[in-house]
Design a protein around this motif. Structure first.
Motif, mmCIF file in Angstrom:
data_model
loop_
_atom_site.group_PDB
_atom_site.id
_atom_site.type_symbol
_atom_site.label_atom_id
_atom_site.label_comp_id
_atom_site.label_asym_id
_atom_site.label_seq_id
_atom_site.Cartn_x
_atom_site.Cartn_y
_atom_site.Cartn_z
ATOM 1 N N GLN A 157 -3.597 13.058 44.759
ATOM 2 C CA GLN A 157 -2.331 13.732 45.036
ATOM 3 C C GLN A 157 -1.551 13.953 43.739
ATOM 4 O OE1 GLN A 157 -1.235 13.989 48.455
ATOM 5 N NE2 GLN A 157 -2.056 12.214 49.537
ATOM 6 N N SER A 213 -2.160 18.116 58.775
ATOM 7 C CA SER A 213 -2.664 19.278 58.024
ATOM 8 C C SER A 213 -2.544 19.093 56.518
ATOM 9 C CB SER A 213 -1.918 20.552 58.453
ATOM 10 O OG SER A 213 -2.072 20.777 59.835
ATOM 11 N N GLY A 214 -2.651 17.851 56.081
ATOM 12 C CA GLY A 214 -2.627 17.567 54.647
ATOM 13 C C GLY A 214 -1.269 17.676 54.001
ATOM 14 N N ILE A 215 -0.222 17.556 54.772
ATOM 15 C CA ILE A 215 1.143 17.719 54.270
ATOM 16 C C ILE A 215 1.913 16.395 54.383
ATOM 17 C CG2 ILE A 215 3.339 18.934 54.503
ATOM 18 C CD1 ILE A 215 1.056 20.723 53.582
ATOM 19 N N TRP A 216 2.527 15.986 53.290
ATOM 20 C CA TRP A 216 3.402 14.810 53.262
ATOM 21 C C TRP A 216 4.823 15.251 52.878
ATOM 22 C CZ3 TRP A 216 -1.684 14.497 52.240
ATOM 23 C CH2 TRP A 216 -2.387 13.377 52.684
ATOM 24 N N TRP A 219 -8.801 10.457 48.190
ATOM 25 C CA TRP A 219 -7.953 11.627 48.112
ATOM 26 C C TRP A 219 -7.106 11.496 46.847
ATOM 27 C CZ3 TRP A 219 -5.280 12.273 53.565
ATOM 28 C CH2 TRP A 219 -6.277 12.490 54.522
ATOM 29 N N ARG A 247 -2.293 17.862 47.400
ATOM 30 C CA ARG A 247 -3.319 16.866 47.676
ATOM 31 C C ARG A 247 -4.675 17.553 47.743
ATOM 32 N NH1 ARG A 247 -6.013 17.764 52.849
ATOM 33 N NH2 ARG A 247 -7.523 16.091 53.008
ATOM 34 N N SER A 265 -4.088 21.047 49.888
ATOM 35 C CA SER A 265 -2.844 21.386 50.563
ATOM 36 C C SER A 265 -1.713 21.341 49.535
ATOM 37 C CB SER A 265 -2.555 20.453 51.745
ATOM 38 O OG SER A 265 -2.650 19.100 51.356
ATOM 39 N N TYR A 266 -0.634 22.082 49.846
ATOM 40 C CA TYR A 266 0.453 22.243 48.892
ATOM 41 C C TYR A 266 1.807 22.240 49.592
ATOM 42 C CZ TYR A 266 -3.359 24.001 45.998
ATOM 43 O OH TYR A 266 -4.547 24.125 45.312
#
Lengths: 117, 110
Positions: free
Chosen positions: A35, B96-99, A33, A50, A59-60
């Motif tokens: 980022q 859901s791909g969120i950090w 992945w 990412r 994703s944002y």
């Protein structure tokens, strides 16, 4: 040696666009992945975006959704961040990072983006 | 909007022990959030210390340990040294791909 090298930063006027690149070497890029994390001057780290290993899922952060686009070219071992409609709040060092799981295992040196009239 | 909380600053004596925590504005942190920790000297690239709660990154000494303490993730530094003086960040995976990163903790060793 593992390396992530960002490029494409610079100065741009509000409302302008920039495309950042992150060239990878020394590891199996297509498995990771990728980022983007940014850090405004004197502030903390902020996750931006990412992309999964094959580029099919992105994703944002809410602050950039609809303005930034992340994509990658596994053949070139490079990921990108297309940034549109930039504002002063986007001024930051942008770091490229790579991970196999849910962490940021490797980091680039960062590239500075300054949005100013 | 989910906020990840960290102490703004800590001070520790050389050789002492300090524990940083990483919490959520709403709810408890568990291993399901895959907490990870990063060390950054101002102007330098972040360094990965810990991931998946308690797995040390390559080359990180065992003076650094990770855990879940109560409802927060924690990073403990034992035997603090002068070059541990820097900023420490945690990040949580929200799904859901969120950090989301915490605001960081500035450690002073004196």
């Amino acid at each position: 040696e593992v390396q992530l090298v960002e490029s494409g930063g610079g100065s741009v006027q509000p409302g302008g666009s920039l495309r950042l690149s992150c060239a990878a070497s020394g590891f199996t890029f297509r498995s990771y992945w990728m980022q983007w994390v940014r850090q405004a001057p004197g502030k903390g780290l902020v996750w931006v975006s990412r992309i999964n290993s094959d580029g099919s899922t992105t994703s944002y952060a809410d602050s950039v959704k609809g303005r930034f686009t992340i994509f990658r070219d596994n053949a070139k071992k490079t990921q990108y961040l297309q940034m549109n409609s930039l504002s002063a709040e986007d001024t930051a060092v942008y770091y490229c990072a790579a991970g196999l799981g849910h962490a940021f295992d490797m980091w680039g040196q960062g590239t500075m983006v300054t949005v100013s009239a | 909007q989910t906020v990840v909380t960290q102490e703004p600053s800590f001070s520790v004596s050389p050789g002492g022990t300090v524990t940083f925590t990483c919490g959520l504005s709403s709810g408890s942190v568990s291993t399901d959030y895959y907490p990870s920790w990063y060390q950054q000297t101002p102007g330098q690239t972040p360094r990965t210390l810990m991931y998946n709660t308690n797995t040390r990154s390559s080359g990180v000494p065992d003076r650094f340990s990770g855990s879940i303490l109560g409802n927060k993730a924690a990073l403990t530094v034992t035997g603090a040294q002068a070059d541990d003086e820097c900023d420490y960040y945690c990040v949580l995976y929200l799904g859901s791909g969120i950090w989301v990163f915490g605001g960081g903790t500035k450690l002073t060793v004196l």
